[in-house]
Design an enzyme around this catalytic site. Structure first.
Site, mmCIF file in Angstrom:
data_model
loop_
_atom_site.group_PDB
_atom_site.id
_atom_site.type_symbol
_atom_site.label_atom_id
_atom_site.label_comp_id
_atom_site.label_asym_id
_atom_site.label_seq_id
_atom_site.Cartn_x
_atom_site.Cartn_y
_atom_site.Cartn_z
ATOM 1 N N ASN A 39 0.873 -1.174 0.000
ATOM 2 C CA ASN A 39 0.000 0.000 0.000
ATOM 3 C C ASN A 39 0.911 1.225 0.000
ATOM 4 O OD1 ASN A 39 -1.789 2.042 0.524
ATOM 5 N ND2 ASN A 39 -2.339 1.349 2.590
ATOM 6 N N TRP A 40 1.027 1.827 -1.164
ATOM 7 C CA TRP A 40 1.955 2.963 -1.272
ATOM 8 C C TRP A 40 1.427 4.208 -0.550
ATOM 9 C CZ3 TRP A 40 3.737 3.061 -7.147
ATOM 10 C CH2 TRP A 40 4.601 1.980 -7.374
ATOM 11 N N LYS A 41 0.173 4.193 -0.161
ATOM 12 C CA LYS A 41 -0.449 5.379 0.450
ATOM 13 C C LYS A 41 -0.226 6.586 -0.473
ATOM 14 C CE LYS A 41 -0.045 3.143 4.882
ATOM 15 N NZ LYS A 41 0.124 3.247 6.335
ATOM 16 N N HIS B 41 -9.367 0.910 5.586
ATOM 17 C CA HIS B 41 -8.056 1.175 6.179
ATOM 18 C C HIS B 41 -8.220 2.180 7.320
ATOM 19 C CE1 HIS B 41 -3.914 2.417 6.694
ATOM 20 N NE2 HIS B 41 -3.577 1.331 6.043
ATOM 21 N N GLU C 148 -6.537 4.612 8.277
ATOM 22 C CA GLU C 148 -6.289 6.024 7.949
ATOM 23 C C GLU C 148 -7.532 6.653 7.334
ATOM 24 O OE1 GLU C 148 -2.629 5.411 5.795
ATOM 25 O OE2 GLU C 148 -1.620 4.983 7.686
ATOM 26 N N GLU D 69 -4.778 -4.705 11.095
ATOM 27 C CA GLU D 69 -3.799 -3.640 11.250
ATOM 28 C C GLU D 69 -4.070 -2.907 12.559
ATOM 29 O OE1 GLU D 69 -2.024 -2.384 7.090
ATOM 30 O OE2 GLU D 69 -3.583 -1.034 7.776
ATOM 31 N N GLY E 60 2.882 2.554 10.844
ATOM 32 C CA GLY E 60 3.800 3.667 10.623
ATOM 33 C C GLY E 60 4.528 4.122 11.870
ATOM 34 N N SER F 133 4.016 -1.837 10.443
ATOM 35 C CA SER F 133 5.471 -1.858 10.613
ATOM 36 C C SER F 133 6.096 -3.217 10.310
ATOM 37 C CB SER F 133 5.850 -1.374 12.018
ATOM 38 O OG SER F 133 5.351 -0.068 12.245
ATOM 39 N N GLY G 109 3.055 -0.834 4.338
ATOM 40 C CA GLY G 109 3.091 0.579 3.986
ATOM 41 C C GLY G 109 4.520 0.925 3.602
ATOM 42 N N GLY G 110 5.256 1.477 4.558
ATOM 43 C CA GLY G 110 6.616 1.954 4.313
ATOM 44 C C GLY G 110 7.510 0.966 3.574
HETATM 45 P P1 13P Z 1 3.403 0.576 7.740
HETATM 46 O O1 13P Z 1 3.909 -0.723 7.151
HETATM 47 O O2 13P Z 1 4.096 1.772 7.181
HETATM 48 O O3 13P Z 1 3.325 0.523 9.218
HETATM 49 O O4 13P Z 1 1.879 0.722 7.204
HETATM 50 C C1 13P Z 1 1.025 -0.342 7.332
HETATM 51 C C2 13P Z 1 -0.216 -0.032 6.591
HETATM 52 O O5 13P Z 1 -0.999 0.808 7.008
HETATM 53 C C3 13P Z 1 -0.478 -0.748 5.344
HETATM 54 O O6 13P Z 1 -1.783 -0.541 4.898
#
Ligand code: 13P
Length: 253
Positions: free
Chosen positions: A16-18, A102, A104, A174, A180, A215, A236-237
């Site tokens: 997920n590149w966000k 998600h 967020e 999650e 993050g 993470s 994510g990251g």
């Molecule tokens: P991180 O891997 O950056 O913690 O993000 C997880 C995430 O929200 C994937 O959707």
């Protein structure tokens, strides 16, 4: 049930590149990722770029086994919804998966359990696979009501769709406090929730894929993937770094 004894569940890694990337960076990241993920694999890999880059990502993934996904969707099919994108549009662009619910979006866009349930249906009606995210806040975790929160988030969708349709769905756990932040749920914490989630779908327990997100990095992926109820990761990251991403995909493979 050990994972090794269950050939039905292919591991799945979703990047997920966000809200990250641009044409140049995406091209160089995907050149490395595609080159590093050639040939046959036992696991599935999906990349979910921001909307404006879906077509570009699609062309960069051409000829690769890596599939395209989207990060969110509107529950309606078309109409006067400025700025929104429908599931049929995503299907038109050859997306295969859509992340919904998600944390967020629940927190920053105010998406409700009910909206998420409608999005789930819209995604399936367009022939795509929803990746339904659930997870508790730090406060829920500290108060010991994390399973209650996750149960509520799942039930909101079950109440709307029934459970059979989860045959074509992926779940993702999650924990909000682990996204993050560099904090990962311990393997025991993650496994407890995954086991609980699987138990909510007894008829599909052998086949429903449940991803862990929060993470996940190359150094902790192996340990998480070894757990019986964890079937891959939502990253994510780590999905923005080719080496890190490929190392995690390989750990799932
Ligand atoms: P991180 O891997 O950056 O913690 O993000 C997880 C995430 O929200 C994937 O959707």
């Amino acid at each position: 049930m050990s994972k090794a004894s269950n050939a039905k569940r292919r591991q799945l890694v979703v990047g997920n590149w966000k809200m990250n990337g641009n044409l140049r960076e995406n091209a160089s990241l995907l050149a490395e990722v595609v080159a590093g993920w050639q040939g046959e694999h036992k696991s599935d890999v999906v990349i979910c770029p921001p909307y404006p880059y879906l077509m570009h990502t699609h062309s960069l993934l051409a000829g690769s086994a890596i599939m395209l996904g989207a990060q969110t969707v509107n529950q309606y099919d078309k109409g006067a919804y400025t700025g929104e994108v429908s599931a049929s549009m995503l299907a038109d662009l050859d997306c295969k998966f859509v992340i919904i619910g998600h944390n967020e979006r629940r927190r920053m866009q105010g998406e409700t359990d009910e909206q998420v349930a409608h999005q789930f249906v819209a995604v399936q009606q367009a022939g795509l696979t929803p990746i339904l995210c659930v997870g508790e806040s730090l406060q829920d975790r500290e108060q010991g009501c994390h399973l209650e929160t996750i149960g509520r988030q799942l039930n909101a969708v079950f109440a709307h769709t029934g459970k059979d349709v989860f045959k074509n769905a992926v779940l993702a756990y999650e924990p909000v406090w682990a996204v993050g932040t560099g904090k990962t749920a311990t393997p025991e914490q993650a496994e407890e929730v995954h086991r609980f989630m699987r138990a909510q779908l007894p008829d599909l327990a052998d086949e429903i894929r449940i991803l862990y997100g929060g993470s996940v990095k190359a150094h902790n992926a192996q340990q998480l993937f070894a757990l019986p109820d964890i079937d891959g990761a939502l990253l994510g990251g780590a999905s923005l770094d080719a080496d890190e991403f490929l190392a995690i995909c390989s750990a799932a493979d």
